[in-house]
Write an enzyme that holds these catalytic residues in place. Structure first.
Site, PDB file in Angstrom:
ATOM      1  N   GLY A 149       0.816  -1.220   0.000  1.00  0.00           N
ATOM      2  CA  GLY A 149       0.000   0.000   0.000  1.00  0.00           C
ATOM      3  C   GLY A 149       0.844   1.262   0.000  1.00  0.00           C
ATOM      4  N   GLU A 199      11.057   3.055   5.853  1.00  0.00           N
ATOM      5  CA  GLU A 199      10.878   1.597   5.947  1.00  0.00           C
ATOM      6  C   GLU A 199      11.856   1.052   6.984  1.00  0.00           C
ATOM      7  OE1 GLU A 199       8.800  -0.930   4.859  1.00  0.00           O
ATOM      8  OE2 GLU A 199      10.132  -2.059   6.183  1.00  0.00           O
ATOM      9  N   THR A 210       5.395  -7.108   3.536  1.00  0.00           N
ATOM     10  CA  THR A 210       5.044  -8.502   3.810  1.00  0.00           C
ATOM     11  C   THR A 210       4.924  -9.307   2.521  1.00  0.00           C
ATOM     12  OG1 THR A 210       3.844  -7.774   5.761  1.00  0.00           O
ATOM     13  CG2 THR A 210       3.339  -9.978   4.947  1.00  0.00           C
ATOM     14  N   CYS A 211       4.210  -8.781   1.556  1.00  0.00           N
ATOM     15  CA  CYS A 211       3.939  -9.523   0.321  1.00  0.00           C
ATOM     16  C   CYS A 211       5.224 -10.025  -0.321  1.00  0.00           C
ATOM     17  CB  CYS A 211       3.152  -8.633  -0.649  1.00  0.00           C
ATOM     18  SG  CYS A 211       2.973  -9.373  -2.271  1.00  0.00           S
ATOM     19  N   CYS A 250       3.092 -13.295   0.320  1.00  0.00           N
ATOM     20  CA  CYS A 250       2.590 -13.891  -0.928  1.00  0.00           C
ATOM     21  C   CYS A 250       3.680 -14.477  -1.822  1.00  0.00           C
ATOM     22  CB  CYS A 250       1.846 -12.849  -1.767  1.00  0.00           C
ATOM     23  SG  CYS A 250       1.058 -11.534  -0.853  1.00  0.00           S
ATOM     24  N   ARG A 302     -12.333 -20.509   8.377  1.00  0.00           N
ATOM     25  CA  ARG A 302     -13.521 -19.764   8.825  1.00  0.00           C
ATOM     26  C   ARG A 302     -13.765 -18.588   7.869  1.00  0.00           C
ATOM     27  NH1 ARG A 302     -14.433 -15.771  12.980  1.00  0.00           N
ATOM     28  NH2 ARG A 302     -12.215 -15.714  13.398  1.00  0.00           N
ATOM     29  N   ALA A 345       9.878   4.553  11.986  1.00  0.00           N
ATOM     30  CA  ALA A 345       9.307   5.907  12.071  1.00  0.00           C
ATOM     31  C   ALA A 345       8.204   5.950  13.112  1.00  0.00           C
ATOM     32  CB  ALA A 345       8.755   6.305  10.707  1.00  0.00           C
ATOM     33  N   THR A 370      -2.923  -8.213  -0.540  1.00  0.00           N
ATOM     34  CA  THR A 370      -2.048  -7.293  -1.263  1.00  0.00           C
ATOM     35  C   THR A 370      -2.776  -6.402  -2.280  1.00  0.00           C
ATOM     36  OG1 THR A 370      -0.064  -8.579  -0.935  1.00  0.00           O
ATOM     37  CG2 THR A 370      -0.142  -7.260  -2.944  1.00  0.00           C
ATOM     38  N   GLY A 425      -6.161 -22.246  11.636  1.00  0.00           N
ATOM     39  CA  GLY A 425      -7.085 -22.784  10.644  1.00  0.00           C
ATOM     40  C   GLY A 425      -7.351 -21.804   9.517  1.00  0.00           C
ATOM     41  N   TYR A 457      11.210  -2.647  -6.416  1.00  0.00           N
ATOM     42  CA  TYR A 457      10.379  -1.704  -5.666  1.00  0.00           C
ATOM     43  C   TYR A 457      11.159  -0.424  -5.342  1.00  0.00           C
ATOM     44  CZ  TYR A 457       6.176  -4.478  -4.773  1.00  0.00           C
ATOM     45  OH  TYR A 457       4.984  -5.150  -4.909  1.00  0.00           O
TER      46      TYR A 457
HETATM   47  C1  LIG Z   1       2.461 -15.743   4.897  1.00  0.00           C
HETATM   48  C2  LIG Z   1       1.581 -14.736   4.203  1.00  0.00           C
HETATM   49  C3  LIG Z   1       1.051 -15.043   2.983  1.00  0.00           C
HETATM   50  C4  LIG Z   1       0.235 -14.132   2.326  1.00  0.00           C
HETATM   51  N1  LIG Z   1      -0.273 -14.482   1.110  1.00  0.00           N
HETATM   52  C5  LIG Z   1      -1.049 -13.613   0.442  1.00  0.00           C
HETATM   53  C6  LIG Z   1      -1.567 -13.932  -0.844  1.00  0.00           C
HETATM   54  O1  LIG Z   1      -1.332 -15.028  -1.365  1.00  0.00           O
HETATM   55  N2  LIG Z   1      -2.308 -13.014  -1.490  1.00  0.00           N
HETATM   56  C7  LIG Z   1      -2.574 -11.786  -0.951  1.00  0.00           C
HETATM   57  O2  LIG Z   1      -3.239 -10.982  -1.589  1.00  0.00           O
HETATM   58  N3  LIG Z   1      -2.125 -11.462   0.289  1.00  0.00           N
HETATM   59  C8  LIG Z   1      -1.370 -12.341   0.986  1.00  0.00           C
HETATM   60  N4  LIG Z   1      -0.871 -11.994   2.212  1.00  0.00           N
HETATM   61  C9  LIG Z   1      -1.263 -10.703   2.804  1.00  0.00           C
HETATM   62  C10 LIG Z   1      -0.439  -9.559   2.212  1.00  0.00           C
HETATM   63  O3  LIG Z   1       0.932  -9.850   2.349  1.00  0.00           O
HETATM   64  C11 LIG Z   1      -0.774  -8.267   2.929  1.00  0.00           C
HETATM   65  O4  LIG Z   1      -2.169  -8.060   2.859  1.00  0.00           O
HETATM   66  C12 LIG Z   1      -0.091  -7.059   2.292  1.00  0.00           C
HETATM   67  O5  LIG Z   1       1.300  -7.219   2.284  1.00  0.00           O
HETATM   68  C13 LIG Z   1      -0.468  -5.778   3.061  1.00  0.00           C
HETATM   69  O6  LIG Z   1       0.228  -4.686   2.550  1.00  0.00           O
HETATM   70  P1  LIG Z   1       0.464  -3.409   3.465  1.00  0.00           P
HETATM   71  O7  LIG Z   1       1.036  -2.370   2.566  1.00  0.00           O
HETATM   72  O8  LIG Z   1      -0.733  -3.088   4.229  1.00  0.00           O
HETATM   73  O9  LIG Z   1       1.534  -3.853   4.552  1.00  0.00           O
HETATM   74  P2  LIG Z   1       2.939  -4.566   4.438  1.00  0.00           P
HETATM   75  O10 LIG Z   1       3.150  -5.164   3.111  1.00  0.00           O
HETATM   76  O11 LIG Z   1       3.025  -5.439   5.619  1.00  0.00           O
HETATM   77  O12 LIG Z   1       3.971  -3.386   4.570  1.00  0.00           O
HETATM   78  C14 LIG Z   1       4.149  -2.672   5.743  1.00  0.00           C
HETATM   79  C15 LIG Z   1       5.582  -2.186   5.804  1.00  0.00           C
HETATM   80  O13 LIG Z   1       5.701  -1.222   6.834  1.00  0.00           O
HETATM   81  C16 LIG Z   1       6.944  -1.410   7.494  1.00  0.00           C
HETATM   82  N5  LIG Z   1       6.811  -0.778   8.808  1.00  0.00           N
HETATM   83  C17 LIG Z   1       5.974  -1.134   9.819  1.00  0.00           C
HETATM   84  N6  LIG Z   1       6.084  -0.266  10.836  1.00  0.00           N
HETATM   85  C18 LIG Z   1       7.011   0.663  10.466  1.00  0.00           C
HETATM   86  C19 LIG Z   1       7.535   1.815  11.096  1.00  0.00           C
HETATM   87  N7  LIG Z   1       7.128   2.207  12.294  1.00  0.00           N
HETATM   88  N8  LIG Z   1       8.484   2.521  10.432  1.00  0.00           N
HETATM   89  C20 LIG Z   1       8.906   2.143   9.196  1.00  0.00           C
HETATM   90  N9  LIG Z   1       8.429   1.063   8.564  1.00  0.00           N
HETATM   91  C21 LIG Z   1       7.477   0.324   9.177  1.00  0.00           C
HETATM   92  C22 LIG Z   1       7.088  -2.920   7.536  1.00  0.00           C
HETATM   93  O14 LIG Z   1       8.441  -3.310   7.731  1.00  0.00           O
HETATM   94  C23 LIG Z   1       6.571  -3.301   6.151  1.00  0.00           C
HETATM   95  O15 LIG Z   1       7.594  -3.339   5.197  1.00  0.00           O
HETATM   96  C24 LIG Z   1      -0.036 -12.879   2.903  1.00  0.00           C
HETATM   97  C25 LIG Z   1       0.498 -12.555   4.149  1.00  0.00           C
HETATM   98  C26 LIG Z   1       1.299 -13.474   4.800  1.00  0.00           C
HETATM   99  C27 LIG Z   1       1.878 -13.128   6.134  1.00  0.00           C
END
Ligand SMILES: Cc1cc2nc3c(=O)[nH]c(=O)nc-3n(C[C@H](O)[C@H](O)[C@H](O)COP(=O)(O)OP(=O)(O)OC[C@H]3O[C@@H](n4cnc5c(N)ncnc54)[C@H](O)[C@@H]3O)c2cc1C
Length: 460
Positions: free
Chosen positions: A16, A35, A42-43, A48, A206, A115, A312, A177, A99
């Protein structure tokens, strides 16, 4: 002189945050992104992408079996975990670099460090001092939830560590689950690990359609995953030969690794949100409106930290909508209806829209179309695997409001089905679509007979 150092400060370079930062910077805004870990979030780093690579790696064992049924001789195939991890890490590093370059090419600045907000316009980045910004975007994502009070929890790993195990375990217990627990159970099982999936509920997945949940459980069992329901850990003890999981039912199970995938929580700890006056809900998620604006006028939040739909593509669309609204003069709110998703279990799941139970709750009367069948490829190889396809149709207007598939390529199929459902397709329009033969997907457009649950007669 500008009132603030930056037009936009983004906390978190995940799905995001990166999208929002790029679109805002391309629109001419002065953007800073912080960052604390690795760009991609996470993705890319621990979700993912590495997960899907592990799914691919683990699927080969079943493919070798199927190949035998087609006349191949497959002699002693072996899997090298370390070699796979090396290649996986190379690919993740490459993607993270893409990226970073995308951010740079758009003109956004990047700073590495944790941050936190000092006030509604000031952000402090560990080791880098403070900066002010007119607008702030919280995109910090989520993190695995661990049962901190459980005796021996320190011996367990989360999905974060599952991507970096130095050795492939011989035995694993996975607690949970949800889709992450289910996917990892199938991954380890496919890699030849004795896998126990333990879940406190009466069924896995669920929130998904009940027929899907039962079908996936059966198919996982058929492939060798030991699914144990209605129990949970009371303790984990270290033994000479591994880790002993103890359960509420009195049962116990020794394994080399215990993994908890019991859900994720919004990552809002130590962010200084209270100092800035940002309202959180009871789970710690940032409360936002349909434009992702928080309770503070110049602070927005997108993605998992808002705990809406934690996927994601949703985080990306929310980030894009925010940037379009605020920096491209194009007010946009992301529509969270009819978001399709896949579960990369083995066999996988594709789903969009309402489950039968939710549709009955919403519409009262629904028509169900359901088929279970053996796919041509695995049936030919003498395997007993079954696909399931289900359509949920609201009875009055005949709109298709749910489509659920378990079987090979279902996550690919559901992307296309989602277009039709999003457009409000009726069952008649759906049926007027000619089949593609011979495919699994053709079964989707040839379900003409309403499904009557066993034990119920057809209404007169
Ligand atoms: C094992 C696993 C498998 C998944 N598989 C899928 C899938 O197949 N398909 C799918 O659509 N989604 C999947 N997801 C979910 C998907 O990864 C997340 O929904 C998505 O990454 C969310 O994006 P985001 O931008 O909200 O957060 P994130 O991608 O989590 O990014 C947040 C970032 O903020 C950084 N951050 C946090 N706090 C701070 C701070 N205070 N200062 C600086 N940086 C900070 C973190 O280090 C991170 O890099 C999966 C998740 C997991 C854990």
């Amino acid at each position: 002189m500008a009132k603030y150092d930056y037009d936009l400060f983004v906390i978190g370079a995940g799905s995001g945050g990166v999208r929002a930062a790029r679109i805002a910077a391309l629109a001419g805004a002065k953007v800073m992104v912080a960052e604390e870990h690795r760009v991609g979030g996470t993705c890319v780093i621990r979700g993912c992408v590495p997960k899907k690579l592990m799914v691919y790696a683990s699927e080969f064992s079943h493919s070798f079996e199927t190949a035998r049924g087609f006349g191949w001789t497959v002699e002693n195939p072996r899997f090298d975990w370390s070699a796979f991890l090396r290649e996986k890490d190379k690919e993740i590093a490459r993607l993270s670099g893409v990226y970073v370059r995308n951010l740079e090419n758009a003109g956004a600045e990047l700073v590495h460090g944790k941050a936190r907000l000092i006030d509604a316009h000031t952000v402090e980045v560990e080791g880098h001092g403070r900066a002010t910004a007119g607008k702030i975007l919280i995109a910090t994502g989520g993190r695995p939830w661990m049962p901190k009070e459980l005796p021996g929890v320190m011996h367990a790993i989360s999905s974060n560590e599952a991507f970096h195990l130095t050795e492939l375990p011989k035995r694993i217990v996975i607690a949970g689950g949800g889709y992450i627990a289910v996917e990892f159970a199938c991954i380890f099982n496919g890699l030849g690990v004795e896998t126990h999936l333990v879940h406190r509920g009466a069924n896995i997945l669920r929130g998904f359609d009940d027929d899907i949940r039962t079908h996936v459980t059966e198919e996982m069992g058929r492939r060798g995953v030991r699914v144990i329901l209605s129990t949970q850990h009371t303790a984990i003890e270290k033994t000479d030969t591994g880790l002993m999981s103890r359960f509420t039912t009195g049962h116990f199970c020794e394994s080399d690794v215990v993994m908890f995938a019991l859900g994720r929580e919004p990552y809002t700890e130590d962010l200084g949100l209270a100092a800035a006056g940002v309202k959180l809900d009871e789970r710690g998620a940032v409360v936002v409106d349909e434009y992702s604006r928080s309770s503070v006028e110049n602070i927005w939040a997108v993605g998992d930290v808002t705990d809406r739909i934690n996927l994601t593509p949703v985080a990306i669309r929310e980030g894009h909508a925010f940037a379009d609204t605020e920096f491209n003069a194009k007010p946009t709110s992301f529509d969270h209806e009819m978001v399709a998703s896949g579960v990369f279990s083995q066999p996988p799941v594709g789903t969009v829209g309402l489950s039968e139970a939710d549709a009955r709750h919403k519409y009262g009367k629904v028509d169900i179309y359901l088929t279970r069948f053996r796919p041509m490829k695995t049936a030919f190889a003498g395997e007993d695997e079954r696909c399931l396809m289900k359509l949920v149709v609201e009875a009055e207007g005949q709109k298709v409001v749910g489509c659920h598939i378990v079987g090979p390529d279902s996550a690919e199929m559901i992307q296309m089905a989602a277009i039709a459902l999003k457009m409000g397709v009726t069952k008649q329009q759906w049926d007027s679509t000619c089949a593609v033969h011979p495919t699994l997907a053709e079964e989707l457009v040839t379900m003409h007979q309403k499904h009557v649950p066993q034990g119920l007669g057809q209404a007169a």
